[in-house]
Design a protein around this motif. Structure first.
Motif, short mmCIF file in Angstrom:
data_model
loop_
_atom_site.label_atom_id
_atom_site.label_comp_id
_atom_site.label_asym_id
_atom_site.label_seq_id
_atom_site.Cartn_x
_atom_site.Cartn_y
_atom_site.Cartn_z
N VAL A 97 0.71 -1.28 0.10
CA VAL A 97 -0.23 0.31 -0.13
C VAL A 97 0.80 1.38 0.22
CG1 VAL A 97 -1.70 1.59 1.00
CG2 VAL A 97 -1.52 -1.02 1.10
N LEU A 98 0.74 2.45 -1.40
CA LEU A 98 1.31 3.20 -0.78
C LEU A 98 0.28 4.54 -1.04
CD1 LEU A 98 4.43 4.22 -2.81
CD2 LEU A 98 2.63 5.84 -2.22
N VAL A 99 0.33 5.67 -0.14
CA VAL A 99 -0.28 6.22 0.38
C VAL A 99 -0.10 7.75 0.29
CG1 VAL A 99 -1.70 7.83 1.35
CG2 VAL A 99 -1.76 5.55 1.64
N VAL A 100 0.12 8.81 -0.53
CA VAL A 100 0.59 10.05 -0.94
C VAL A 100 0.09 11.37 -0.15
CG1 VAL A 100 0.73 11.73 -3.08
CG2 VAL A 100 1.04 9.31 -3.82
N ALA A 101 0.69 12.50 -0.07
CA ALA A 101 0.12 13.12 0.96
C ALA A 101 -0.81 14.23 -0.15
CB ALA A 101 1.67 14.03 1.49
N GLY A 102 -1.44 14.71 0.61
CA GLY A 102 -2.41 15.65 0.14
C GLY A 102 -4.01 14.75 -0.26
N ASP A 103 -4.22 15.61 -1.37
CA ASP A 103 -6.04 15.10 -1.05
C ASP A 103 -5.94 15.97 -3.35
OD1 ASP A 103 -8.67 15.10 -1.84
OD2 ASP A 103 -9.17 16.22 -0.43
N ALA A 104 -6.06 14.42 -3.93
CA ALA A 104 -6.63 14.87 -5.38
C ALA A 104 -7.75 15.82 -5.42
CB ALA A 104 -6.65 13.51 -5.84
N GLU A 105 -8.96 15.90 -5.14
CA GLU A 105 -9.47 16.50 -5.11
C GLU A 105 -9.11 18.33 -4.97
OE1 GLU A 105 -12.91 15.20 -2.73
OE2 GLU A 105 -12.70 12.75 -3.38
N LYS A 106 -7.90 18.40 -4.02
CA LYS A 106 -8.30 19.85 -3.75
C LYS A 106 -6.58 20.56 -4.41
CE LYS A 106 -9.96 19.59 0.93
NZ LYS A 106 -9.78 19.79 2.36
N ASP A 107 -6.30 19.30 -4.53
CA ASP A 107 -5.00 19.42 -5.38
C ASP A 107 -4.49 18.35 -6.45
OD1 ASP A 107 -2.42 19.90 -6.64
OD2 ASP A 107 -1.25 19.88 -4.32
N HIS A 113 -8.23 -10.05 -16.40
CA HIS A 113 -6.94 -10.60 -15.77
C HIS A 113 -7.23 -12.21 -16.02
CE1 HIS A 113 -8.85 -9.60 -12.12
NE2 HIS A 113 -8.66 -10.35 -11.95
N ASN A 114 -6.29 -13.19 -15.40
CA ASN A 114 -6.17 -14.05 -14.76
C ASN A 114 -5.80 -14.41 -13.27
OD1 ASN A 114 -3.40 -14.68 -13.97
ND2 ASN A 114 -3.16 -13.91 -16.12
N GLU A 115 -6.25 -14.92 -12.46
CA GLU A 115 -6.00 -15.44 -10.78
C GLU A 115 -4.14 -15.34 -10.66
OE1 GLU A 115 -6.95 -17.75 -12.54
OE2 GLU A 115 -9.25 -17.31 -12.45
N LYS A 116 -3.37 -15.40 -11.86
CA LYS A 116 -1.64 -15.45 -10.69
C LYS A 116 -1.71 -13.45 -11.61
CE LYS A 116 -1.43 -19.05 -13.25
NZ LYS A 116 -0.27 -20.11 -14.94
N SER A 117 -2.18 -13.16 -12.21
CA SER A 117 -1.73 -11.80 -11.87
C SER A 117 -0.64 -10.85 -10.60
CB SER A 117 -2.19 -10.89 -13.02
OG SER A 117 -3.51 -10.94 -13.01
N HIS A 118 -0.89 -9.47 -11.07
CA HIS A 118 -0.46 -9.08 -10.14
C HIS A 118 -1.48 -7.76 -10.38
CE1 HIS A 118 3.97 -10.71 -9.30
NE2 HIS A 118 3.19 -9.86 -8.01
N LEU A 119 -2.43 -7.41 -9.36
CA LEU A 119 -3.11 -6.76 -9.58
C LEU A 119 -2.91 -5.00 -8.84
CD1 LEU A 119 -7.26 -7.31 -9.56
CD2 LEU A 119 -6.08 -6.01 -11.20
N ILE A 120 -2.50 -4.31 -9.31
CA ILE A 120 -2.76 -3.09 -9.10
C ILE A 120 -3.71 -1.97 -9.25
CG2 ILE A 120 -0.50 -0.97 -8.94
CD1 ILE A 120 0.79 -2.91 -9.87
N ALA A 121 -3.93 -1.02 -8.27
CA ALA A 121 -5.47 -0.61 -7.92
C ALA A 121 -4.92 0.98 -7.73
CB ALA A 121 -6.52 -1.21 -7.18
N ALA A 122 -5.20 1.52 -8.90
CA ALA A 122 -4.53 3.24 -7.73
C ALA A 122 -6.04 4.49 -7.82
CB ALA A 122 -3.37 4.26 -9.53
N ALA A 123 -6.15 5.03 -7.14
CA ALA A 123 -7.09 6.01 -6.54
C ALA A 123 -7.42 6.35 -5.36
CB ALA A 123 -8.90 4.96 -6.84
N ALA A 124 -7.33 8.20 -6.61
CA ALA A 124 -7.91 9.20 -5.03
C ALA A 124 -8.62 10.00 -5.08
CB ALA A 124 -5.80 9.77 -5.61
N GLY A 125 -8.60 10.38 -3.87
CA GLY A 125 -9.68 11.50 -3.43
C GLY A 125 -10.85 10.66 -2.36
N ALA A 126 -11.16 11.39 -1.33
CA ALA A 126 -12.10 10.64 -0.51
C ALA A 126 -12.76 10.45 -1.44
CB ALA A 126 -12.26 11.88 0.61
#
Lengths: 340, 340
Positions: free
Chosen positions: A112-122, A295-308
């Motif tokens: 898990v990686l968290v970026v500082a700030g709020d995507a909705e404001k900046d 995608h299949n079961e063995k693949s790495h799934l990466i999700a990226a989404a920002a904003g409360a």
DNA sequence: TTTAGCGGGTCAAATTTGGCCCAGCGGGGC
DNA sequence: GCCCCGCTGGGCCAAATTTGACCCGCTAAA
């Protein structure tokens, strides 16, 4: 001694100085994000007094980390070496590592990686999320891999945030829930941009928008299309964003009856053309033609989404399918934790 | 990320602030060493401006790490938790960890600890060495162990620097090269002090000074003396200082002919009553009666010695016998490295 | 050529530093 | 048991430094 312990110790001894160091790191990363940049622009973005940016910049210049000229501040090669550490340091000092750990446990996601700030404001925050996502993706890439990347603004930033590399063995495929509309066209663009930056191949499928169902069925039988579909199914890494159900229903200009049905069924999010509710169950599948999740079961799934606002959708998407990595921003992270 | 890396990164970003943090840690440890202590006394010892000590003390007070009253500055229980970390931090920031690594490699000793300062200029440093030595010794003690401790001022500080504990299974023996003079009497005192602090037993052998050889021979046949000797031989940990050959020859008031012989043979150091030259070979053995080195191969050997003048003796002592740990001060450490 | 944005200069205001003194208190000597 | 001396934290104020808020000349892009 562990890192966090050391930082906690120093915070305990001299919080002021630790914060100061943090601001130095912040300025350094800020310059990297916008270089070449002037003091004022940077101060505005970082919400720091101009004078402090000036002082810090002077310090960093003394350390030989940046150059000051008429164009603005720019980092030296020496700075590039400290940059990853500086990014990590800022995340630590902003308490984001703590958020990450809690999210990782609560959602059962290894990375898990968290970026500082709020995507909705900046808007800058979204770029940062994209960059971080690109970095994570890059770390999973080696040798002969296939990457599937979906559409959306976050994925666009991911492609743009990827550093240039030379990985000719890597194949990029647009991870599309279906074919034949503008969203999927955008996925093509993103995939080709990503492939260009990675120095790899791209198997984009260029189909005119708004074909009718039978025409699409015909296309799926074309050899090159089939090849792309097969690649998609055995992708090693799948990267995708998470959309809000409401937004996506509007943006894809679905007929009102469908929109209403989606709403009534409590849809909160959308990925790959599938709308799903809080518990992650599919409520409506937009693409009758296509590969579904792709995608299949063995693949790495990466999700990226920002904003409360996306917090419920993120939770649902992660319930829906076991993910390997999540990249998000601070506001979404906090919202997720408060919702759980 | 490793500790040293993090510190190096921060030093690179904001050296000023890192030093400031270091000074905070320094003040904290300084207070612990001399508490209760006033600003001026502390400033004098640490060679810092009084005002800076004042400012830092105010900061630390804000953090709830110390109390200020008429008696002086004293640490709170909260400070005791950060104290070990603070000590380590000061050592890191003073570059002592670097010295330690280099010494560890050069001398092939697993554990090396270097205390800041010069014992010859500042008596406090010897106390710090003693404390560090005690700490190392303590970390090797658990359950039913036998400790042999030699004489000398450094060992005295080691005993005094040991924190009180309750280890009734631990036995302390004076690690004596022989018997029957004031130096060995001192070893008794040190051993009993150490045993008292550890909450363990002490098998001291009280023999009147200056017995002649035949009387000593008789004593060695006494059961209790034999028992102590056997304990000594199977000691799990042996702690000793290292004396300068010249000093020791004078202090033990050896006959001039012997002193001359020792000098002619190039003796540089003395341990357990044995004088040895640069290469570690025994040049003269003071005690014809006794157990010699007084330890077996499996025991942990800990040496503690401070002051640049002792550097050649330290090197020779370590050549003489494989040691497990070395505790020294900054000046000696640098001198050792320059001599190698 | 224009113009927006850059680093750097300037200077008063605010803050921190340095050096000193002060009244109080606690421990050691008697 | 008591007194006295030395050391304590805190107060104080001028000096030095840092901060804040500007402006200016320049440059590079439009």
């Amino acid at each position: 001694m562990h890192d966090g312990q050391l930082l906690a110790l120093m915070k305990c001894l001299a919080p002021e100085q630790v914060e100061q160091i943090g601001r130095h790191a912040q300025v350094l990363t800020g310059i990297d994000n916008m270089q070449p940049v002037g003091r004022r622009a940077l101060a505005g973005r970082l919400r720091l007094p101009e004078r402090e940016v000036r002082t810090i910049a002077a310090n960093l210049k003394d350390q030989g980390l940046l150059t000051l000229d008429a164009a603005g501040m720019q980092l030296t090669p020496k700075a590039d070496q400290v940059l990853p550490g500086a990014r990590d340091l800022t995340r630590s000092l902003f308490g984001l590592h703590d958020l990450e750990d809690r999210l990782s446990k609560a959602l059962n996601i290894p990375y898990v990686l968290v970026v500082a700030g709020d995507a909705e404001k900046d808007v800058q925050v979204l770029r940062e999320v994209g960059r971080a996502c690109a970095h994570r993706l890059r770390s999973l890439l080696s040798g002969q891999k296939t990457v599937a990347i979906a559409g959306g603004s976050t994925m666009m930033e991911t492609a743009r945030g990827m550093q240039f590399a030379s990985l000719p063995e890597v194949t990029v495929v647009p991870a599309r829930g279906g074919m034949g509309n503008s969203i999927e066209t955008q996925a093509n663009t993103i995939a080709s941009e990503l492939a260009r930056r990675l120095g790899g191949r791209c198997k984009a499928i260029h189909v005119p928008d708004s074909l009718d169902a039978s025409a699409l069925g015909e296309m799926l039988r074309l050899p090159e299309v089939k090849e792309a579909m097969e690649l998609l199914e055995k992708a090693d890494v799948v990267v995708h964003g998470i959309a809000l159900a409401d937004d996506m229903a509007l943006r894809r200009s679905l007929p009102p009856s469908i929109v209403q049905r989606i709403r009534e069924n409590g849809a909160v999010g959308e990925t790959f053309g599938d709308f799903f509710d809080r518990s992650g169950h599919t409520v409506y599948r937009m693409n009758t033609v296509g590969t579904g999740l792709g995608h299949n079961e063995k693949s790495h799934l990466i999700a990226a989404a920002a904003g409360a606002r996306k917090a419920p959708a993120i939770i649902a998407a992660l319930r829906r399918e076991r993910h390997d990595s999540l990249i998000t921003d601070e506001s979404a992270a906090q919202e997720i934790l408060s919702l759980l």
